[in-house]
Scaffold this motif. Structure first.
Motif, PDB file in Angstrom:
ATOM      1  N   ALA A 294      -3.936   1.247  -3.370  1.00 43.50           N
ATOM      2  CA  ALA A 294      -3.330   1.543  -2.065  1.00 43.50           C
ATOM      3  C   ALA A 294      -4.361   1.429  -0.948  1.00 43.50           C
ATOM      4  CB  ALA A 294      -2.716   2.940  -2.087  1.00 43.50           C
ATOM      5  N   ALA A 295      -5.558   1.937  -1.181  1.00 44.14           N
ATOM      6  CA  ALA A 295      -6.607   1.906  -0.155  1.00 44.14           C
ATOM      7  C   ALA A 295      -7.034   0.474   0.149  1.00 44.14           C
ATOM      8  CB  ALA A 295      -7.802   2.736  -0.610  1.00 44.14           C
ATOM      9  N   VAL A 296      -7.211  -0.335  -0.895  1.00 45.87           N
ATOM     10  CA  VAL A 296      -7.624  -1.730  -0.692  1.00 45.87           C
ATOM     11  C   VAL A 296      -6.561  -2.510   0.069  1.00 45.87           C
ATOM     12  CG1 VAL A 296      -8.082  -3.904  -1.899  1.00 45.87           C
ATOM     13  CG2 VAL A 296      -9.176  -1.801  -2.672  1.00 45.87           C
TER      14      VAL A 296
ATOM     15  N   ARG B 255       0.497   2.981 -17.915  1.00 48.44           N
ATOM     16  CA  ARG B 255       0.078   1.595 -17.703  1.00 48.44           C
ATOM     17  C   ARG B 255      -0.993   1.483 -16.621  1.00 48.44           C
ATOM     18  NH1 ARG B 255       5.275  -1.490 -16.303  1.00 48.44           N
ATOM     19  NH2 ARG B 255       6.019   0.584 -15.660  1.00 48.44           N
ATOM     20  N   LEU B 256      -1.001   2.429 -15.664  1.00 47.24           N
ATOM     21  CA  LEU B 256      -2.032   2.486 -14.627  1.00 47.24           C
ATOM     22  C   LEU B 256      -2.412   3.951 -14.415  1.00 47.24           C
ATOM     23  CD1 LEU B 256      -0.817   0.051 -11.804  1.00 47.24           C
ATOM     24  CD2 LEU B 256      -2.876  -0.198 -13.174  1.00 47.24           C
ATOM     25  N   GLY B 257      -3.700   4.200 -14.181  1.00 44.17           N
ATOM     26  CA  GLY B 257      -4.145   5.551 -13.908  1.00 44.17           C
ATOM     27  C   GLY B 257      -3.890   5.929 -12.463  1.00 44.17           C
ATOM     28  N   ALA B 258      -3.829   7.231 -12.202  1.00 44.83           N
ATOM     29  CA  ALA B 258      -3.591   7.703 -10.840  1.00 44.83           C
ATOM     30  C   ALA B 258      -4.708   7.258  -9.896  1.00 44.83           C
ATOM     31  CB  ALA B 258      -3.468   9.223 -10.840  1.00 44.83           C
ATOM     32  N   GLY B 259      -5.963   7.317 -10.356  1.00 41.96           N
ATOM     33  CA  GLY B 259      -7.079   6.890  -9.528  1.00 41.96           C
ATOM     34  C   GLY B 259      -7.010   5.415  -9.187  1.00 41.96           C
ATOM     35  N   ALA B 260      -6.602   4.611 -10.163  1.00 41.14           N
ATOM     36  CA  ALA B 260      -6.471   3.174  -9.922  1.00 41.14           C
ATOM     37  C   ALA B 260      -5.388   2.903  -8.884  1.00 41.14           C
ATOM     38  CB  ALA B 260      -6.150   2.449 -11.224  1.00 41.14           C
ATOM     39  N   ALA B 261      -4.272   3.616  -8.977  1.00 40.56           N
ATOM     40  CA  ALA B 261      -3.182   3.425  -8.016  1.00 40.56           C
ATOM     41  C   ALA B 261      -3.631   3.782  -6.608  1.00 40.56           C
ATOM     42  CB  ALA B 261      -1.981   4.276  -8.419  1.00 40.56           C
ATOM     43  N   LEU B 262      -4.384   4.870  -6.480  1.00 45.86           N
ATOM     44  CA  LEU B 262      -4.872   5.277  -5.161  1.00 45.86           C
ATOM     45  C   LEU B 262      -5.858   4.250  -4.620  1.00 45.86           C
ATOM     46  CD1 LEU B 262      -4.752   7.476  -3.016  1.00 45.86           C
ATOM     47  CD2 LEU B 262      -6.634   8.634  -4.202  1.00 45.86           C
ATOM     48  N   GLY B 263      -6.708   3.717  -5.486  1.00 45.89           N
ATOM     49  CA  GLY B 263      -7.646   2.687  -5.062  1.00 45.89           C
ATOM     50  C   GLY B 263      -6.941   1.418  -4.609  1.00 45.89           C
TER      51      GLY B 263
ATOM     52  N   ALA C 250       0.834  -1.207   0.000  1.00 46.17           N
ATOM     53  CA  ALA C 250       0.000   0.000   0.000  1.00 46.17           C
ATOM     54  C   ALA C 250       0.866   1.253   0.000  1.00 46.17           C
ATOM     55  CB  ALA C 250      -0.924  -0.001   1.217  1.00 46.17           C
ATOM     56  N   GLY C 251       1.925   1.238   0.792  1.00 41.90           N
ATOM     57  CA  GLY C 251       2.823   2.382   0.845  1.00 41.90           C
ATOM     58  C   GLY C 251       3.517   2.644  -0.475  1.00 41.90           C
TER      59      GLY C 251
ATOM     60  N   ASP D  40       3.807   6.164  -5.358  1.00 45.03           N
ATOM     61  CA  ASP D  40       3.771   6.496  -6.784  1.00 45.03           C
ATOM     62  C   ASP D  40       2.618   7.438  -7.115  1.00 45.03           C
ATOM     63  OD1 ASP D  40       5.963   4.900  -7.056  1.00 45.03           O
ATOM     64  OD2 ASP D  40       5.168   3.720  -8.725  1.00 45.03           O
ATOM     65  N   TRP D  41       1.516   7.317  -6.397  1.00 41.12           N
ATOM     66  CA  TRP D  41       0.416   8.262  -6.608  1.00 41.12           C
ATOM     67  C   TRP D  41       0.843   9.668  -6.200  1.00 41.12           C
ATOM     68  CZ3 TRP D  41      -2.162  11.369  -3.078  1.00 41.12           C
ATOM     69  CH2 TRP D  41      -3.291  12.051  -3.586  1.00 41.12           C
ATOM     70  N   ALA D  42       1.494   9.774  -5.042  1.00 40.72           N
ATOM     71  CA  ALA D  42       1.914  11.085  -4.548  1.00 40.72           C
ATOM     72  C   ALA D  42       3.008  11.700  -5.422  1.00 40.72           C
ATOM     73  CB  ALA D  42       2.404  10.957  -3.109  1.00 40.72           C
ATOM     74  N   ASP D  43       3.838  10.850  -6.025  1.00 35.69           N
ATOM     75  CA  ASP D  43       4.982  11.328  -6.820  1.00 35.69           C
ATOM     76  C   ASP D  43       4.704  11.359  -8.322  1.00 35.69           C
ATOM     77  OD1 ASP D  43       6.450  11.660  -4.566  1.00 35.69           O
ATOM     78  OD2 ASP D  43       7.851  10.027  -4.928  1.00 35.69           O
ATOM     79  N   ARG D  44       3.444  11.218  -8.714  1.00 34.66           N
ATOM     80  CA  ARG D  44       3.151  11.025 -10.133  1.00 34.66           C
ATOM     81  C   ARG D  44       3.660  12.174 -11.006  1.00 34.66           C
ATOM     82  NH1 ARG D  44      -1.145  12.453  -7.191  1.00 34.66           N
ATOM     83  NH2 ARG D  44      -2.690  13.958  -7.949  1.00 34.66           N
ATOM     84  N   GLU D  45       3.594  13.404 -10.540  1.00 36.31           N
ATOM     85  CA  GLU D  45       4.058  14.530 -11.349  1.00 36.31           C
ATOM     86  C   GLU D  45       5.584  14.573 -11.405  1.00 36.31           C
ATOM     87  OE1 GLU D  45       2.283  18.093  -9.922  1.00 36.31           O
ATOM     88  OE2 GLU D  45       0.224  17.438 -10.367  1.00 36.31           O
ATOM     89  N   LEU D  46       6.227  14.312 -10.276  1.00 35.02           N
ATOM     90  CA  LEU D  46       7.698  14.269 -10.254  1.00 35.02           C
ATOM     91  C   LEU D  46       8.212  13.117 -11.102  1.00 35.02           C
ATOM     92  CD1 LEU D  46      10.346  15.380  -9.033  1.00 35.02           C
ATOM     93  CD2 LEU D  46      10.024  13.767  -7.143  1.00 35.02           C
TER      94      LEU D  46
END
Length: 283
Positions: A87-89, A77-85, A51-52, A57-63
């Motif tokens: 992590a939550a799961v 290859r993966l959307g930002a929303g998918a990555a956050l989801g 999850a971390g 990668d979600w937090a650093d997506r722009e960098l």
């Protein structure tokens, strides 16, 4: 298959093997074997690790779009929303697994989840970043011990190692500096000595701990000393990888003081970690 590979890259899946030993270290120090429901604690640890990584990668997506475009989110290859989801799961799954074990473990995993979010979203790029990451690793050890005081010294040693590796990892793109590399090497030496101090179950347990601590110091310290002489980005990345992989020999040393059986099981991990690191980067 390509989506599965992207998921593996997002979570740095094989690197989670280095988290398995955290709860083993805590359990051995506290004299609370990972049996029955407590066997869920390593599962919880791995889920929080993944999850971390996904949240990172979600937090650093722009960098990452500028510095590491090959990562799953900037590469598309993966959307930002998918990555956050994801992590939550994973975080929810890890929390649920620990909660099954007991109330102390539920409280510790909540603290661990908060520390992971704090590092990834708030502290990572600031001066407190290495300390925040160290807190995550220390809490993971305490999770295996149910918070028992007997595990606090071992948790502190793994936290100290994590702090120095995290500080070095900041030089993976642009290079580190000799002072940071020297501090990391010094920390490795001190941690290796401290790992074999204190009470051991028998002389055989101490010999096993000494062997593992020497392995840890040689494997991690050699690359860190190389970074002192040549602090460029490739050497900093190599030192970071060595520090991540070196978690396992350190965990073996700390576990071997109390539990040779579990230490022997952990000793099977380094070849797998090394091999998997060739497929999915740990950094």
């Amino acid at each position: 298959m390509s989506r599965l590979r992207a998921l593996f890259a997002l979570t740095r899946a094989p690197a989670a093997l280095t988290a398995l030993g955290d709860t083993a270290v805590g359990a051995a120090a506290a004299g609370r074997p990972l049996r029955g429901r407590r066997a869920l604690l390593p599962v919880s640890s791995v889920a929080l690790y993944w999850a971390g990584m996904a949240l990172n990668d979600w937090a650093d997506r722009e960098l990452d779009a500028a510095e590491r475009p090959e990562r799953p989110i900037p590469s598309g290859r993966l959307g930002a929303g998918a990555a956050l989801g994801i992590a939550a799961v994973l975080a929810g799954s890890g929390a649920a697994a620990a909660a099954v074990v007991g109330s102390a473990e539920a409280g510790l995993v909540a603290a661990l989840a908060a520390a992971v979010v704090g590092y990834d979203v708030v502290f990572k790029s600031g001066p407190a970043g290495p300390v925040a990451m160290a807190a995550c690793r220390g809490l993971d050890v305490l999770l295996g011990a149910g918070g028992a005081r007997a595990a606090w010294p071992a948790a502190a040693l793994l936290a100290a190692h994590t702090c120095s590796v995290t500080a070095l990892s900041r030089g993976e793109v642009r290079g580190t500096d000799p002072v940071t590399a020297a501090a990391a090497a010094g920390t490795t030496a001190l941690v290796a000595v401290a790992a074999v101090g204190g009470r051991c179950a028998s002389p055989l347990h101490r010999i096993a701990a000494l062997a593992a601590a020497a392995w840890y110091a040689a494997r991690v310290g050699e690359v860190q000393l190389r970074a002192c002489r040549n602090p460029d980005a490739p050497t900093a990345r190599a030192a970071t990888r060595a520090g991540i992989h070196g978690m396992v020999p350190l965990q073996i040393a700390l576990t071997a003081r109390h539990d040779l059986g579990t230490a022997a099981l952990l000793a099977a991990l380094p070849p797998v970690v090394r091999l998997s690191g060739k497929v999915v980067s740990a950094t």
